[in-house]
Design an enzyme around this catalytic site. Sequence first.
Site, PDB file in Angstrom:
ATOM      1  N   ASN A   1      16.590 -45.402 -19.420  1.00  0.00           N
ATOM      2  CA  ASN A   1      16.905 -46.050 -20.813  1.00  0.00           C
ATOM      3  C   ASN A   1      16.191 -46.945 -21.480  1.00  0.00           C
ATOM      4  OD1 ASN A   1      17.908 -49.078 -20.862  1.00  0.00           O
ATOM      5  ND2 ASN A   1      17.997 -48.309 -18.836  1.00  0.00           N
TER       6      ASN A   1
ATOM      7  N   CYS B   1      14.665 -56.400 -17.474  1.00  0.00           N
ATOM      8  CA  CYS B   1      14.554 -55.364 -18.211  1.00  0.00           C
ATOM      9  C   CYS B   1      12.826 -55.016 -18.278  1.00  0.00           C
ATOM     10  CB  CYS B   1      14.885 -55.798 -19.680  1.00  0.00           C
ATOM     11  SG  CYS B   1      16.542 -55.686 -19.921  1.00  0.00           S
TER      12      CYS B   1
ATOM     13  N   THR C   1      16.098 -51.799 -13.253  1.00  0.00           N
ATOM     14  CA  THR C   1      15.634 -50.499 -13.408  1.00  0.00           C
ATOM     15  C   THR C   1      14.119 -50.765 -13.135  1.00  0.00           C
ATOM     16  OG1 THR C   1      15.434 -50.916 -15.848  1.00  0.00           O
ATOM     17  CG2 THR C   1      17.486 -49.804 -14.902  1.00  0.00           C
TER      18      THR C   1
ATOM     19  N   CYS D   1      23.090 -19.872  11.091  1.00  0.00           N
ATOM     20  CA  CYS D   1      21.745 -19.814  10.397  1.00  0.00           C
ATOM     21  C   CYS D   1      22.280 -18.260   9.511  1.00  0.00           C
ATOM     22  CB  CYS D   1      20.731 -19.072  11.490  1.00  0.00           C
ATOM     23  SG  CYS D   1      19.384 -18.609  10.680  1.00  0.00           S
TER      24      CYS D   1
ATOM     25  N   CYS E   1      17.834 -17.221   6.008  1.00  0.00           N
ATOM     26  CA  CYS E   1      16.964 -17.138   4.780  1.00  0.00           C
ATOM     27  C   CYS E   1      15.692 -17.269   5.039  1.00  0.00           C
ATOM     28  CB  CYS E   1      17.590 -18.213   3.923  1.00  0.00           C
ATOM     29  SG  CYS E   1      17.285 -19.874   4.528  1.00  0.00           S
TER      30      CYS E   1
ATOM     31  N   CYS F   1      13.131 -22.300   6.779  1.00  0.00           N
ATOM     32  CA  CYS F   1      12.763 -23.159   7.792  1.00  0.00           C
ATOM     33  C   CYS F   1      11.162 -22.362   8.304  1.00  0.00           C
ATOM     34  CB  CYS F   1      13.498 -23.177   8.963  1.00  0.00           C
ATOM     35  SG  CYS F   1      14.293 -21.721   9.627  1.00  0.00           S
TER      36      CYS F   1
ATOM     37  N   CYS G   1       8.897 -33.030  13.384  1.00  0.00           N
ATOM     38  CA  CYS G   1       8.749 -33.591  12.084  1.00  0.00           C
ATOM     39  C   CYS G   1       9.818 -33.731  11.094  1.00  0.00           C
ATOM     40  CB  CYS G   1       7.394 -32.832  11.239  1.00  0.00           C
ATOM     41  SG  CYS G   1       7.718 -31.250  10.692  1.00  0.00           S
TER      42      CYS G   1
ATOM     43  N   CYS H   1      11.895 -28.556   8.798  1.00  0.00           N
ATOM     44  CA  CYS H   1      12.993 -27.611   8.562  1.00  0.00           C
ATOM     45  C   CYS H   1      14.380 -27.857   8.855  1.00  0.00           C
ATOM     46  CB  CYS H   1      12.600 -26.490  10.127  1.00  0.00           C
ATOM     47  SG  CYS H   1      12.937 -27.494  11.530  1.00  0.00           S
TER      48      CYS H   1
ATOM     49  N   CYS I   1      16.645 -26.743   5.453  1.00  0.00           N
ATOM     50  CA  CYS I   1      17.748 -25.795   5.712  1.00  0.00           C
ATOM     51  C   CYS I   1      18.896 -26.031   4.720  1.00  0.00           C
ATOM     52  CB  CYS I   1      18.144 -25.849   7.085  1.00  0.00           C
ATOM     53  SG  CYS I   1      19.499 -24.807   7.469  1.00  0.00           S
TER      54      CYS I   1
HETATM   55  C1  LIG Z   1      21.582 -47.853 -19.838  1.00  0.00           C
HETATM   56  C2  LIG Z   1      21.573 -49.115 -19.182  1.00  0.00           C
HETATM   57  C3  LIG Z   1      21.410 -50.354 -19.665  1.00  0.00           C
HETATM   58  C4  LIG Z   1      21.239 -51.380 -18.787  1.00  0.00           C
HETATM   59  N1  LIG Z   1      21.333 -52.851 -19.421  1.00  0.00           N
HETATM   60  C5  LIG Z   1      21.050 -53.848 -18.382  1.00  0.00           C
HETATM   61  C6  LIG Z   1      21.146 -55.173 -19.074  1.00  0.00           C
HETATM   62  O1  LIG Z   1      21.579 -55.335 -20.098  1.00  0.00           O
HETATM   63  N2  LIG Z   1      20.939 -56.088 -18.212  1.00  0.00           N
HETATM   64  C7  LIG Z   1      20.685 -56.078 -16.875  1.00  0.00           C
HETATM   65  O2  LIG Z   1      20.590 -56.977 -16.177  1.00  0.00           O
HETATM   66  N3  LIG Z   1      20.505 -54.675 -16.602  1.00  0.00           N
HETATM   67  C8  LIG Z   1      20.802 -53.528 -17.159  1.00  0.00           C
HETATM   68  N4  LIG Z   1      20.783 -52.451 -16.771  1.00  0.00           N
HETATM   69  C9  LIG Z   1      20.321 -52.206 -15.317  1.00  0.00           C
HETATM   70  C10 LIG Z   1      21.698 -52.038 -14.352  1.00  0.00           C
HETATM   71  O3  LIG Z   1      22.374 -53.270 -14.411  1.00  0.00           O
HETATM   72  C11 LIG Z   1      21.296 -51.693 -12.899  1.00  0.00           C
HETATM   73  O4  LIG Z   1      20.451 -52.931 -12.511  1.00  0.00           O
HETATM   74  C12 LIG Z   1      20.506 -50.466 -12.693  1.00  0.00           C
HETATM   75  O5  LIG Z   1      21.178 -49.530 -13.624  1.00  0.00           O
HETATM   76  C13 LIG Z   1      20.601 -50.044 -11.224  1.00  0.00           C
HETATM   77  O6  LIG Z   1      21.691 -49.535 -10.806  1.00  0.00           O
HETATM   78  P1  LIG Z   1      22.593 -48.034 -11.082  1.00  0.00           P
HETATM   79  O7  LIG Z   1      21.660 -47.304 -10.024  1.00  0.00           O
HETATM   80  O8  LIG Z   1      23.906 -48.288 -10.298  1.00  0.00           O
HETATM   81  O9  LIG Z   1      22.587 -47.882 -12.368  1.00  0.00           O
HETATM   82  C14 LIG Z   1      20.896 -51.382 -17.534  1.00  0.00           C
HETATM   83  C15 LIG Z   1      20.915 -49.997 -16.920  1.00  0.00           C
HETATM   84  C16 LIG Z   1      21.156 -48.903 -17.531  1.00  0.00           C
HETATM   85  C17 LIG Z   1      21.034 -47.718 -16.991  1.00  0.00           C
HETATM   86  S1  SF4 Z   2      16.586 -22.360   6.925  1.00  0.00           S
HETATM   87 FE1  SF4 Z   2      18.490 -22.509   8.285  1.00  0.00          FE
HETATM   88  S2  SF4 Z   2      19.646 -21.118   7.422  1.00  0.00           S
HETATM   89 FE2  SF4 Z   2      17.620 -20.528   6.829  1.00  0.00          FE
HETATM   90  S3  SF4 Z   2      16.649 -19.272   8.298  1.00  0.00           S
HETATM   91 FE3  SF4 Z   2      16.311 -21.215   8.891  1.00  0.00          FE
HETATM   92  S4  SF4 Z   2      17.812 -22.077  10.138  1.00  0.00           S
HETATM   93 FE4  SF4 Z   2      18.679 -20.162   9.408  1.00  0.00          FE
HETATM   94  S1  SF4 Z   3      10.617 -29.705  13.347  1.00  0.00           S
HETATM   95 FE1  SF4 Z   3      10.822 -27.901  12.469  1.00  0.00          FE
HETATM   96  S2  SF4 Z   3       9.176 -27.924  10.781  1.00  0.00           S
HETATM   97 FE2  SF4 Z   3       8.609 -29.663  12.060  1.00  0.00          FE
HETATM   98  S3  SF4 Z   3       7.264 -28.686  13.697  1.00  0.00           S
HETATM   99 FE3  SF4 Z   3       9.341 -28.553  14.678  1.00  0.00          FE
HETATM  100  S4  SF4 Z   3       9.885 -26.362  14.066  1.00  0.00           S
HETATM  101 FE4  SF4 Z   3       8.292 -26.799  12.655  1.00  0.00          FE
END
Ligand SMILES: Cc1cc2nc3c(=O)[nH]c(=O)nc-3n(C[C@H](O)[C@H](O)[C@H](O)COP(=O)(O)O)c2cc1C
Ligand code: SF4
Ligand code: SF4
Length: 459
Positions: A73, A135, A201, A345, A348, A351, A403, A406, A410
């Site tokens: 915003n 802000c 934000t 599975c 697909c 993974c 890691c 996968c 999935c």
């Molecule tokens: C459109 C919009 C307007 C906002 N206006 C204000 C404001 O006037 N004062 C303020 O402190 N924060 C403002 N914020 C920030 C929100 O209060 C909040 O901190 C932020 O959106 C994160 O929360 P959320 O992920 O739930 O949206 C605004 C946010 C949005 C999206």
């Molecule tokens: S990603 Fe998930 S559903 Fe797709 S082949 Fe691998 S295990 Fe099967």
């Molecule tokens: S966790 Fe999954 S992606 Fe990572 S090394 Fe093992 S099998 Fe491969």
Amino acid sequence: MADLSVHFAGIRAPNPFWLASAPPTNSGAQIHRAFEHGWGGAVWKTIGAPVLNISNRYAGLSVGGQRLLAINNVELISDRPLDVNLREIAEIKRLWPDRAVIVSAMVDASPEAWREIVMMIEDTGADGIELNYGCPQGMSERGMGAAVGQVPEMCELNTHWVTSITRLPVIVKLTPNVTHITDSAHAAIAGGAHALSLINTINSVMSVDLDTLQITPSIGGRGTHGGYAGPAVKPIALNMLTELLTDEGVLRSGVPVCGMGGIQTWRDAAEFLLLGAGAVQVCTAAMHHGYRIVEDMIDGLSNWMDDKGFAALPDLTGRALPQVSTFGQLDLGYQAVARIDPDRCIQCNLCYVACNDTAHQCIDLVAPGGVRVNPGYDPRVNGRAVADTRPTPVVREPDCVGCALCANVCPVDGCIEMVSVPSTQEHVSWDQLTARRPEIASSWEAMMAYRKEQGIEIH
Ligand SMILES: Cc1cc2nc3c(=O)[nH]c(=O)nc-3n(C[C@H](O)[C@H](O)[C@H](O)COP(=O)(O)O)c2cc1C
Ligand code: SF4
Ligand code: SF4
């Protein structure tokens, strides 16, 4: 039934779900309706300096068909006349004495400007003041909002001007557009803040429209950076909350923290509470789905608390914090491997591709006869009717480094699980290991010698 009531920096509310200062809290009529739905509190849309808002001020992020995963915003603070806002705040507080009514404010960085607005807010009977140091657009260019929040000295000074003249609890709302959130928190605490809230934000440019070649939102052919919020920012908000609530200075001060950023459901809220938030605020999700979402939030949180045996919020607040560690404290010997449930599975092969191209090449594709095959498109055997003939992915566990890529790619829930397996390596953290053998941190030869001793092979 669990007790959801909140006592936050001297502010009481029947539940921890508060609307954040933003469009959902723009007027008395709106907050009245929100309270009818059950919100425990509301932080009034920021009042203070005179502003003119512009037209076409939001851009949305959609991913894979999910709308408003984030909002950007370029809106400023409230453009409604100050006296109208103040009169409506007083009316709302009178009508809803049990709800938290907090007024967000932002004025020029001068003690006179703060004194004037603070006196007006006190006269409304509101429960607290939230200082908007967040802000990132429009107001920061005028020396307010993030321009204050990003400079610890300014943050401390402005906070001090307010806390030294008011009897109301003062919440300092921090900007995430900083490198170290704890610097801003320390400054606010030094200025006498009674509580902190975060996150406001995040600076962002949402997108460029490939048809019109315009930055979104396009305001008469021009675009500017805006504030990013919504479900996509939740991990950033949780991290900043964690940084605050594991910081010695913040803990010593005892100031509570109100968490926000990406909360859509009671589950999101519960995560913030488990990481130590004393209450939570919601903006984007209310803008997306309306005030009614709080009904599910209240039901969901209280049912979950009943199931878990939590009688009241203090029983769960901060329960997950003791797990927070540095990387150096993690167990290098812990081992997990991916395990695929063949019954779930759908073959697909996502993974397989992920592991083969960008992980450790340890998933085999095995044909129904047990033969290892290569992936490929065979029009004779592909498709639903012959699914049984398609190869199934099988993890070679000794080669899997755990890691979890996968499991993350999935598409079937619960199909790939990361399973903890007995480890042949010693259970030691990096900090312990390098304290014992410092050469490991600087010499590849020493590192390779250690790996050999432990039988660690990395291909
Ligand atoms: C459109 C919009 C307007 C906002 N206006 C204000 C404001 O006037 N004062 C303020 O402190 N924060 C403002 N914020 C920030 C929100 O209060 C909040 O901190 C932020 O959106 C994160 O929360 P959320 O992920 O739930 O949206 C605004 C946010 C949005 C999206
Ligand atoms: S990603 Fe998930 S559903 Fe797709 S082949 Fe691998 S295990 Fe099967
Ligand atoms: S966790 Fe999954 S992606 Fe990572 S090394 Fe093992 S099998 Fe491969």
